[in-house]
Structures are given as structure tokens and as C-alpha cells.
Design a protein around this motif. Structure first.
Motif, mmCIF file in Angstrom:
data_model
loop_
_atom_site.group_PDB
_atom_site.id
_atom_site.type_symbol
_atom_site.label_atom_id
_atom_site.label_comp_id
_atom_site.label_asym_id
_atom_site.label_seq_id
_atom_site.Cartn_x
_atom_site.Cartn_y
_atom_site.Cartn_z
ATOM 1 N N ARG A 153 0.741 -1.135 0.031
ATOM 2 C CA ARG A 153 0.139 0.056 -0.035
ATOM 3 C C ARG A 153 0.957 1.127 -0.037
ATOM 4 O O ARG A 153 1.871 1.399 0.831
ATOM 5 N N ASN A 154 0.716 2.077 -1.014
ATOM 6 C CA ASN A 154 1.610 3.070 -1.216
ATOM 7 C C ASN A 154 1.238 4.453 0.241
ATOM 8 O O ASN A 154 2.297 4.800 0.456
ATOM 9 N N ASP A 155 0.398 4.195 0.796
ATOM 10 C CA ASP A 155 0.226 5.160 2.051
ATOM 11 C C ASP A 155 0.960 4.428 3.095
ATOM 12 O O ASP A 155 1.153 5.146 4.290
ATOM 13 N N GLU A 156 1.127 3.203 3.241
ATOM 14 C CA GLU A 156 1.958 2.595 4.696
ATOM 15 C C GLU A 156 3.244 2.326 3.999
ATOM 16 O O GLU A 156 3.989 2.484 4.997
ATOM 17 N N ALA A 157 3.655 2.336 2.598
ATOM 18 C CA ALA A 157 5.146 1.613 2.534
ATOM 19 C C ALA A 157 5.971 3.254 2.876
ATOM 20 O O ALA A 157 5.331 4.224 2.701
ATOM 21 N N LYS A 158 7.041 2.842 3.357
ATOM 22 C CA LYS A 158 8.117 4.039 3.509
ATOM 23 C C LYS A 158 8.790 3.957 2.319
ATOM 24 O O LYS A 158 9.863 2.857 2.304
ATOM 25 N N ALA A 159 8.964 4.902 1.380
ATOM 26 C CA ALA A 159 9.961 4.837 0.454
ATOM 27 C C ALA A 159 11.372 4.749 0.983
ATOM 28 O O ALA A 159 11.977 5.477 1.702
ATOM 29 N N LEU A 160 12.276 3.953 0.034
ATOM 30 C CA LEU A 160 13.532 4.044 0.410
ATOM 31 C C LEU A 160 14.293 5.057 -0.266
ATOM 32 O O LEU A 160 13.437 5.419 -1.294
ATOM 33 N N ASP A 161 15.337 5.350 -0.179
ATOM 34 C CA ASP A 161 16.128 6.585 -0.996
ATOM 35 C C ASP A 161 16.178 6.019 -2.443
ATOM 36 O O ASP A 161 16.560 4.647 -2.559
ATOM 37 N N PRO A 162 16.122 6.731 -3.494
ATOM 38 C CA PRO A 162 15.951 6.308 -4.566
ATOM 39 C C PRO A 162 17.336 5.361 -4.936
ATOM 40 O O PRO A 162 16.964 4.531 -5.723
ATOM 41 N N HIS A 212 15.245 -17.710 -13.894
ATOM 42 C CA HIS A 212 14.556 -17.235 -12.591
ATOM 43 C C HIS A 212 14.758 -15.665 -12.997
ATOM 44 O O HIS A 212 15.906 -15.254 -12.962
ATOM 45 N N GLN A 213 13.193 -15.153 -13.005
ATOM 46 C CA GLN A 213 13.175 -13.439 -13.101
ATOM 47 C C GLN A 213 12.511 -13.010 -11.971
ATOM 48 O O GLN A 213 11.333 -13.612 -11.515
ATOM 49 N N ALA A 214 12.967 -11.712 -11.412
ATOM 50 C CA ALA A 214 12.142 -11.048 -10.060
ATOM 51 C C ALA A 214 11.037 -10.059 -10.978
ATOM 52 O O ALA A 214 11.758 -9.654 -12.262
ATOM 53 N N LEU A 215 9.932 -9.906 -10.780
ATOM 54 C CA LEU A 215 9.112 -8.980 -11.403
ATOM 55 C C LEU A 215 8.221 -8.350 -10.399
ATOM 56 O O LEU A 215 7.846 -8.953 -9.498
ATOM 57 N N ASN A 216 7.645 -7.036 -10.693
ATOM 58 C CA ASN A 216 6.875 -6.121 -10.001
ATOM 59 C C ASN A 216 7.426 -6.061 -8.506
ATOM 60 O O ASN A 216 6.940 -6.480 -7.615
ATOM 61 N N VAL A 217 8.533 -5.847 -8.640
ATOM 62 C CA VAL A 217 9.370 -5.591 -7.500
ATOM 63 C C VAL A 217 9.065 -4.108 -6.692
ATOM 64 O O VAL A 217 8.975 -3.297 -7.459
ATOM 65 N N VAL A 218 8.428 -4.100 -5.368
ATOM 66 C CA VAL A 218 8.333 -3.016 -4.568
ATOM 67 C C VAL A 218 9.098 -3.331 -3.335
ATOM 68 O O VAL A 218 9.553 -4.337 -2.674
ATOM 69 N N THR A 219 9.641 -1.838 -2.931
ATOM 70 C CA THR A 219 10.483 -1.964 -1.720
ATOM 71 C C THR A 219 9.814 -0.919 -0.482
ATOM 72 O O THR A 219 8.986 -0.115 -0.793
ATOM 73 N N SER A 220 10.267 -1.170 0.621
ATOM 74 C CA SER A 220 9.797 -0.239 1.849
ATOM 75 C C SER A 220 10.938 -0.193 2.752
ATOM 76 O O SER A 220 11.324 -1.303 2.972
ATOM 77 N N SER A 221 11.001 0.933 3.186
ATOM 78 C CA SER A 221 12.103 1.183 4.196
ATOM 79 C C SER A 221 11.826 0.708 5.638
ATOM 80 O O SER A 221 10.730 1.124 5.996
ATOM 81 N N GLU A 222 12.790 0.300 6.348
ATOM 82 C CA GLU A 222 12.563 0.150 7.892
ATOM 83 C C GLU A 222 13.823 0.701 8.529
ATOM 84 O O GLU A 222 14.315 0.492 9.418
ATOM 85 N N GLY A 223 14.017 1.850 8.101
ATOM 86 C CA GLY A 223 15.257 2.524 8.817
ATOM 87 C C GLY A 223 16.154 2.920 7.480
ATOM 88 O O GLY A 223 16.076 2.553 6.585
ATOM 89 N N SER A 224 17.412 3.535 8.187
ATOM 90 C CA SER A 224 18.484 3.748 6.987
ATOM 91 C C SER A 224 18.998 2.576 6.468
ATOM 92 O O SER A 224 19.784 2.486 5.465
ATOM 93 N N ASP A 225 19.186 1.508 7.300
ATOM 94 C CA ASP A 225 19.914 0.163 6.986
ATOM 95 C C ASP A 225 18.765 -1.190 6.824
ATOM 96 O O ASP A 225 19.703 -2.191 6.827
ATOM 97 N N LYS A 226 17.668 -0.846 6.831
ATOM 98 C CA LYS A 226 16.839 -1.943 6.865
ATOM 99 C C LYS A 226 15.560 -1.853 5.889
ATOM 100 O O LYS A 226 15.209 -0.570 5.604
#
Length: 177
Positions: free
Chosen positions: A14-23, A88-102
Motif C-alpha cells: 500500500r502506497n500510503d503505508e510503505a516508506k520509500a527507500l532513498d532512490p 529465474h526472474q524477479a518481476l513487480n518489485v516493490v520496496t519499503s524502508s525500515e530505517g536507513s539500513d533495513k
């Protein structure tokens, strides 16, 4: 549980809940997820070691659990039947930050068969033979992102490859770890 519904961690999706990683970190994580599959398919032990933490926790709804970097590397190297002729291929990758190093990443894995020693099968290649959900916990160590925990679940495999319908059904379940 409705097996027709894809179960995903909403705090990553969810866009409203995910915390963006630095680009720059988000790009590095995308690269990592692609790199680990390339390392698996080529059975590059050094590249595999660089992609995961020493205390990696690896869970697969079809193949079970592994713990530790060397257990993972040894499993990949000693199971060519899961990699020979496959990609093997990764597809539709999304990420969320849990701090600066997680952080966390969620993606689909697609497994294609490109080659086969079975001459009768070659006219059907390439073909998609499996699909699943991959949930990763990632950490930054010494400036590089690595996979600390990897969970494969909701996995679907062609019945012609795994005839046991009970095993295929188990593989398709959502693992809640």
C-alpha cells in the motif's frame, strides 16, 4: 483460506503505508534481487555469498528452510535440477524502508524453462514452469544491500513437473512466518 487471492504484506504494497527507500537504495535493492537470481542460475558461489547475509533465513514453501549463507550456497550448488536449463526472474518489485539500513522487498518470481535434454519437450520451449511470491527482508552491510530473510510462497508449478497434487497444493499456500 481463499487460495485464489494473492496474499501480500500490505505495509509494503500500500502506497500510503510503505516508506520509500532513498532512490539510490531502491535501485540497489532491485539490482540485488536480479543479481541473486542470476547468481543462482549460473551457480556463481561468490556472487551468491555477496547477495545474502551470513545468518540468512531462507524459507521455500516447496523445498523447506535453510539457515546461513553457506547452507544456501551449498543448496544451490548441489541441486542442478532446480537450475539447469532454467531462468529465474524477479518481476513487480516493490520496496519499503525500515530505517536507513533495513527494508523489505516483495516481488514475483517467474521460472522459465529454456532447454531440455528431452528431445520431445524442445518444441514446447521456452515455457513458464513456475510462479511465486518472494518476500525479502534486506539489510545494508558495509554499504551493500543483502538479503537477510527470503520467503517463497504461493508457489505454482506445472503438474507435469511435480505430479504430486498434495505437494503442489502445499507449495501454493501462504507461509506466515
Amino acid at each position: 483460506m481463499n487460495t485464489k487471492i494473492t496474499h501480500l504484506p500490505l505495509e509494503v504494497i500500500r502506497n500510503d503505508e510503505a516508506k520509500a527507500l532513498d532512490p539510490k537504495d531502491a535501485i540497489a535493492v532491485h539490482e540485488l534481487l536480479n543479481r541473486v537470481f542470476l547468481a543462482e542460475d549460473s551457480r556463481d558461489a561468490d556472487a551468491l555469498r555477496q547477495c545474502v547475509t551470513a545468518d540468512l533465513s531462507h524459507h521455500h514453501s516447496l523445498y523447506g528452510a535453510l539457515h546461513g549463507r553457506e547452507a544456501f550456497v551449498n543448496w544451490v550448488l548441489s541441486n542442478p535440477q532446480f537450475f539447469d536449463g532454467l531462468r529465474h526472474q524477479a518481476l513487480n518489485v516493490v520496496t519499503s524502508s525500515e530505517g536507513s539500513d533495513k527494508g523489505r522487498a516483495v516481488s514475483y518470481v517467474l521460472v522459465f524453462q529454456l532447454f531440455s535434454a528431452d528431445e520431445a519437450l524442445t518444441s514446447f520451449l521456452p515455457r513458464l514452469i513456475a510462479h511465486g511470491i518472494v518476500r525479502d527482508r534486506i539489510v545494508k552491510e558495509d554499504g551493500n544491500w543483502r538479503i537477510a530473510e527470503r520467503i517463497y510462497d504461493q508457489f505454482s508449478v506445472l503438474g507435469s513437473l511435480i505430479a504430486d497434487s498434495t505437494l503442489r497444493s502445499k507449495a501454493s499456500e501462504h507461509l506466515s512466518l
